[in-house]
Design a protein around this motif. Structure first.
Motif, PDB file in Angstrom:
ATOM      1  N   LEU A   1      -6.366   6.317   5.104  1.00 42.00           N
ATOM      2  CA  LEU A   1      -7.208   5.347   5.182  1.00 42.00           C
ATOM      3  C   LEU A   1      -8.324   6.128   5.611  1.00 42.00           C
ATOM      4  O   LEU A   1      -8.416   6.728   6.582  1.00 42.00           O
ATOM      5  CB  LEU A   1      -7.156   4.245   6.205  1.00 42.00           C
ATOM      6  CG  LEU A   1      -5.726   3.517   6.377  1.00 42.00           C
ATOM      7  CD1 LEU A   1      -5.832   2.117   7.373  1.00 42.00           C
ATOM      8  CD2 LEU A   1      -6.433   1.983   4.886  1.00 42.00           C
ATOM      9  N   TYR A   6      -0.045   5.866  12.515  1.00 44.41           N
ATOM     10  CA  TYR A   6      -0.350   4.835  13.023  1.00 44.41           C
ATOM     11  C   TYR A   6      -1.098   4.640  14.275  1.00 44.41           C
ATOM     12  O   TYR A   6      -0.445   4.343  15.409  1.00 44.41           O
ATOM     13  CB  TYR A   6       0.123   3.362  13.015  1.00 44.41           C
ATOM     14  CG  TYR A   6      -0.655   1.802  11.226  1.00 44.41           C
ATOM     15  CD1 TYR A   6      -1.164   1.990  11.969  1.00 44.41           C
ATOM     16  CD2 TYR A   6       0.419   2.364  11.154  1.00 44.41           C
ATOM     17  CE1 TYR A   6      -2.817   1.306  10.670  1.00 44.41           C
ATOM     18  CE2 TYR A   6      -0.056   1.138   9.420  1.00 44.41           C
ATOM     19  CZ  TYR A   6      -1.665   1.125   9.625  1.00 44.41           C
ATOM     20  OH  TYR A   6      -1.954   0.072   8.521  1.00 44.41           O
ATOM     21  N   GLN A  13      -7.408   0.175  13.318  1.00 41.22           N
ATOM     22  CA  GLN A  13      -6.592  -0.169  13.133  1.00 41.22           C
ATOM     23  C   GLN A  13      -7.193   1.687  12.232  1.00 41.22           C
ATOM     24  O   GLN A  13      -7.813   1.936  11.168  1.00 41.22           O
ATOM     25  CB  GLN A  13      -5.725  -0.194  12.112  1.00 41.22           C
ATOM     26  CG  GLN A  13      -6.876  -1.351  11.687  1.00 41.22           C
ATOM     27  CD  GLN A  13      -6.405  -2.651  11.087  1.00 41.22           C
ATOM     28  OE1 GLN A  13      -5.556  -3.008   9.680  1.00 41.22           O
ATOM     29  NE2 GLN A  13      -6.692  -3.655  12.068  1.00 41.22           N
ATOM     30  N   MET A  27      -0.815  -6.458  13.946  1.00 37.82           N
ATOM     31  CA  MET A  27      -2.263  -5.453  15.161  1.00 37.82           C
ATOM     32  C   MET A  27      -3.373  -7.482  14.551  1.00 37.82           C
ATOM     33  O   MET A  27      -3.447  -8.056  13.849  1.00 37.82           O
ATOM     34  CB  MET A  27      -3.555  -5.806  13.173  1.00 37.82           C
ATOM     35  CG  MET A  27      -2.177  -3.707  13.771  1.00 37.82           C
ATOM     36  SD  MET A  27      -2.653  -3.370  11.716  1.00 37.82           S
ATOM     37  CE  MET A  27      -1.842  -2.704  10.973  1.00 37.82           C
ATOM     38  N   GLU A  72     -10.109   1.532  10.731  1.00 38.41           N
ATOM     39  CA  GLU A  72     -11.143   0.120  10.379  1.00 38.41           C
ATOM     40  C   GLU A  72     -10.601  -1.090  11.566  1.00 38.41           C
ATOM     41  O   GLU A  72      -9.985  -1.561  12.351  1.00 38.41           O
ATOM     42  CB  GLU A  72     -10.050  -0.873   9.371  1.00 38.41           C
ATOM     43  CG  GLU A  72      -9.685  -0.245   8.130  1.00 38.41           C
ATOM     44  CD  GLU A  72      -8.524  -0.947   7.499  1.00 38.41           C
ATOM     45  OE1 GLU A  72      -8.185  -2.319   7.637  1.00 38.41           O
ATOM     46  OE2 GLU A  72      -8.739  -0.507   6.036  1.00 38.41           O
ATOM     47  N   MET A  74       1.117  -1.156   0.130  1.00 38.50           N
ATOM     48  CA  MET A  74       0.079  -0.172  -0.067  1.00 38.50           C
ATOM     49  C   MET A  74       0.920   0.772   0.051  1.00 38.50           C
ATOM     50  O   MET A  74       2.030   1.229   0.634  1.00 38.50           O
ATOM     51  CB  MET A  74      -1.202  -0.117   1.624  1.00 38.50           C
ATOM     52  CG  MET A  74      -1.685  -0.953   1.059  1.00 38.50           C
ATOM     53  SD  MET A  74      -3.414  -1.523   2.787  1.00 38.50           S
ATOM     54  CE  MET A  74      -3.988   0.068   2.794  1.00 38.50           C
ATOM     55  N   HIS A 127      -2.841  -8.223  11.141  1.00 40.50           N
ATOM     56  CA  HIS A 127      -2.110  -8.145  10.081  1.00 40.50           C
ATOM     57  C   HIS A 127      -0.637  -8.511  10.430  1.00 40.50           C
ATOM     58  O   HIS A 127      -0.580  -7.887  11.587  1.00 40.50           O
ATOM     59  CB  HIS A 127      -2.021  -6.653   9.667  1.00 40.50           C
ATOM     60  CG  HIS A 127      -3.675  -6.156   8.755  1.00 40.50           C
ATOM     61  ND1 HIS A 127      -2.923  -6.575   7.703  1.00 40.50           N
ATOM     62  CD2 HIS A 127      -4.557  -5.217   9.574  1.00 40.50           C
ATOM     63  CE1 HIS A 127      -4.986  -5.922   6.989  1.00 40.50           C
ATOM     64  NE2 HIS A 127      -5.504  -5.317   8.126  1.00 40.50           N
ATOM     65  N   TYR A 140       0.933   5.166   0.165  1.00 38.02           N
ATOM     66  CA  TYR A 140       0.305   6.385   0.683  1.00 38.02           C
ATOM     67  C   TYR A 140       0.806   7.877  -0.121  1.00 38.02           C
ATOM     68  O   TYR A 140       2.511   7.954   0.141  1.00 38.02           O
ATOM     69  CB  TYR A 140      -0.110   6.556   2.001  1.00 38.02           C
ATOM     70  CG  TYR A 140      -0.663   5.381   2.404  1.00 38.02           C
ATOM     71  CD1 TYR A 140      -0.354   4.383   2.551  1.00 38.02           C
ATOM     72  CD2 TYR A 140      -2.402   5.637   2.851  1.00 38.02           C
ATOM     73  CE1 TYR A 140      -1.230   3.618   3.414  1.00 38.02           C
ATOM     74  CE2 TYR A 140      -2.985   4.640   3.976  1.00 38.02           C
ATOM     75  CZ  TYR A 140      -2.274   3.758   3.606  1.00 38.02           C
ATOM     76  OH  TYR A 140      -3.295   2.998   4.560  1.00 38.02           O
ATOM     77  N   TYR A 153       3.935   0.531   2.311  1.00 44.26           N
ATOM     78  CA  TYR A 153       3.990  -0.987   3.488  1.00 44.26           C
ATOM     79  C   TYR A 153       3.460  -1.825   3.132  1.00 44.26           C
ATOM     80  O   TYR A 153       3.067  -2.406   2.052  1.00 44.26           O
ATOM     81  CB  TYR A 153       3.431  -0.585   5.261  1.00 44.26           C
ATOM     82  CG  TYR A 153       2.572  -0.275   4.980  1.00 44.26           C
ATOM     83  CD1 TYR A 153       0.578  -1.086   4.460  1.00 44.26           C
ATOM     84  CD2 TYR A 153       1.850   0.545   5.498  1.00 44.26           C
ATOM     85  CE1 TYR A 153      -0.669  -0.808   5.049  1.00 44.26           C
ATOM     86  CE2 TYR A 153       0.422   1.499   6.327  1.00 44.26           C
ATOM     87  CZ  TYR A 153      -0.573  -0.015   5.283  1.00 44.26           C
ATOM     88  OH  TYR A 153      -1.987   0.593   6.001  1.00 44.26           O
ATOM     89  N   ILE A 161       1.820  -5.517   3.524  1.00 42.04           N
ATOM     90  CA  ILE A 161       1.048  -5.752   4.663  1.00 42.04           C
ATOM     91  C   ILE A 161       0.168  -7.405   4.307  1.00 42.04           C
ATOM     92  O   ILE A 161      -0.499  -7.825   3.087  1.00 42.04           O
ATOM     93  CB  ILE A 161      -0.294  -4.695   4.820  1.00 42.04           C
ATOM     94  CG1 ILE A 161      -1.223  -5.170   6.008  1.00 42.04           C
ATOM     95  CG2 ILE A 161      -0.893  -4.131   3.959  1.00 42.04           C
ATOM     96  CD1 ILE A 161      -2.449  -4.293   5.853  1.00 42.04           C
ATOM     97  N   LYS A 180      -2.616 -10.370   5.766  1.00 41.65           N
ATOM     98  CA  LYS A 180      -3.627 -10.858   6.010  1.00 41.65           C
ATOM     99  C   LYS A 180      -4.188 -11.681   6.108  1.00 41.65           C
ATOM    100  O   LYS A 180      -4.381 -12.329   4.583  1.00 41.65           O
ATOM    101  CB  LYS A 180      -4.839  -9.330   6.258  1.00 41.65           C
ATOM    102  CG  LYS A 180      -5.196  -9.445   4.699  1.00 41.65           C
ATOM    103  CD  LYS A 180      -6.398  -8.451   4.267  1.00 41.65           C
ATOM    104  CE  LYS A 180      -6.587  -7.653   2.838  1.00 41.65           C
ATOM    105  NZ  LYS A 180      -7.959  -6.516   3.481  1.00 41.65           N
ATOM    106  N   HIS A 234     -11.864  -5.441  11.944  1.00 39.51           N
ATOM    107  CA  HIS A 234     -12.360  -6.575  11.392  1.00 39.51           C
ATOM    108  C   HIS A 234     -11.308  -7.923  12.197  1.00 39.51           C
ATOM    109  O   HIS A 234     -10.098  -7.776  12.853  1.00 39.51           O
ATOM    110  CB  HIS A 234     -11.283  -6.471   9.765  1.00 39.51           C
ATOM    111  CG  HIS A 234     -10.006  -6.129   9.121  1.00 39.51           C
ATOM    112  ND1 HIS A 234      -8.911  -6.613   9.852  1.00 39.51           N
ATOM    113  CD2 HIS A 234      -9.464  -5.247   8.627  1.00 39.51           C
ATOM    114  CE1 HIS A 234      -7.443  -6.055   9.587  1.00 39.51           C
ATOM    115  NE2 HIS A 234      -7.805  -4.241   9.123  1.00 39.51           N
TER     116      HIS A 234
END
Ligand code: UGY
Ligand code: MN
Length: 239
Positions: free
Chosen positions: A172, A193, A216, A210, A176, A164, A182, A166, A228, A230, A232, A178
């Motif tokens: 973001l 963060y 987050q 995470m 989030e 990702m 992560h 930015y 980064y 990431i 999941k 969920h």
């Protein structure tokens, strides 16, 4: 330099920020001419293992019992004979005899996870690729927030690894929360963060874990893009 006991690293029940000043190197069983910095594992509460492998030339990882994902950070690493440089990646199925051997001094992210079978699908086969060849998509159509999926979006795959990126000031779109956990390595730039009720300044080189449901949010700060890698868990019922 004397830090008088200070570090940005932080361990909470639902997250870990691990900054490079707190990294500890150790050879994992079967590694040759290589060290691992284990960022997270079952011992830390995760359902996967993530480490940075630091190789001397000809350094090698042992054969993995679990499926394995490798992302090259620097130098050249051959996976099953395919030579990958920075941004190159490989998926290696559980129990594969594919060798992971450094051709030069090199560093790579390694993620290992027991494979969760899914009825009606065959486990994924070995795959190699280059991040730059993966199509970029934009999170919530935000052209300042680019996502590249490295693992195919196929039901057989039980995790995802994305990069990702930015642009400065991008963030973001929401906090989030969920069920997926992560593992995240900051590859460039920096920002803030939010993890649970902590707002952490983060920079290239930092690792974050995470836990499931850890609130987050990230916003990029600075004059260069923040990027980064990431991990999941994905595509499986959370029963
Ligand atoms: O895919 C994700 O869940 C991602 N948007 N999370 C994150 O960047 N912390
Ligand atoms: Mn997330």
């Amino acid at each position: 330099m004397q830090h008088l006991g200070h570090t940005r690293s932080c361990l909470r029940p639902d997250h870990l920020l691990q900054t490079p000043d707190t990294f500890v190197r150790a050879a994992l069983p079967g590694m040759r001419h290589a060290y691992g910095i284990v960022h997270i594992s079952r011992a830390g509460g995760a359902a996967f293992t993530q480490y940075t492998a630091e190789f001397a030339s000809e350094g090698e990882l042992p054969q993995a019992e679990d499926q394995r994902f490798v992302y090259v950070l620097a130098g050249e690493v051959a996976v099953d004979g395919h030579v990958l440089d920075a941004g190159g990646f490989a998926y290696v199925p559980a129990g594969s005899a594919a060798r992971v051997v450094a051709k030069t001094t090199a560093r790579a992210v390694v993620i290992e996870k027991p494979y969760q079978t899914l009825q009606g699908t065959e486990p994924p086969a070995l795959l190699v690729g280059k991040e730059a060849d993966r199509t970029a998509t934009y999170l919530d159509d935000d052209p300042w927030l680019e996502v590249r999926a490295l693992v195919p979006d196929a039901a057989a795959c039980d995790f995802q690894v994305n990069t990702m990126t930015y642009q400065p000031g991008a963030a973001l779109p929401a906090v989030e929360i969920h069920v997926m956990e992560h593992g995240l390595l900051m590859l460039g730039g920096g920002g803030i963060y939010r993890l649970s009720d902590c707002w952490h300044p983060v920079a290239a080189g930092d690792f974050i874990w995470m836990a499931p449901y850890c609130p987050q949010w990230f916003g990029a700060v600075g004059r260069t893009p923040a990027k980064y890698l990431i991990y999941k868990d994905w595509n499986r019922h959370p029963r």
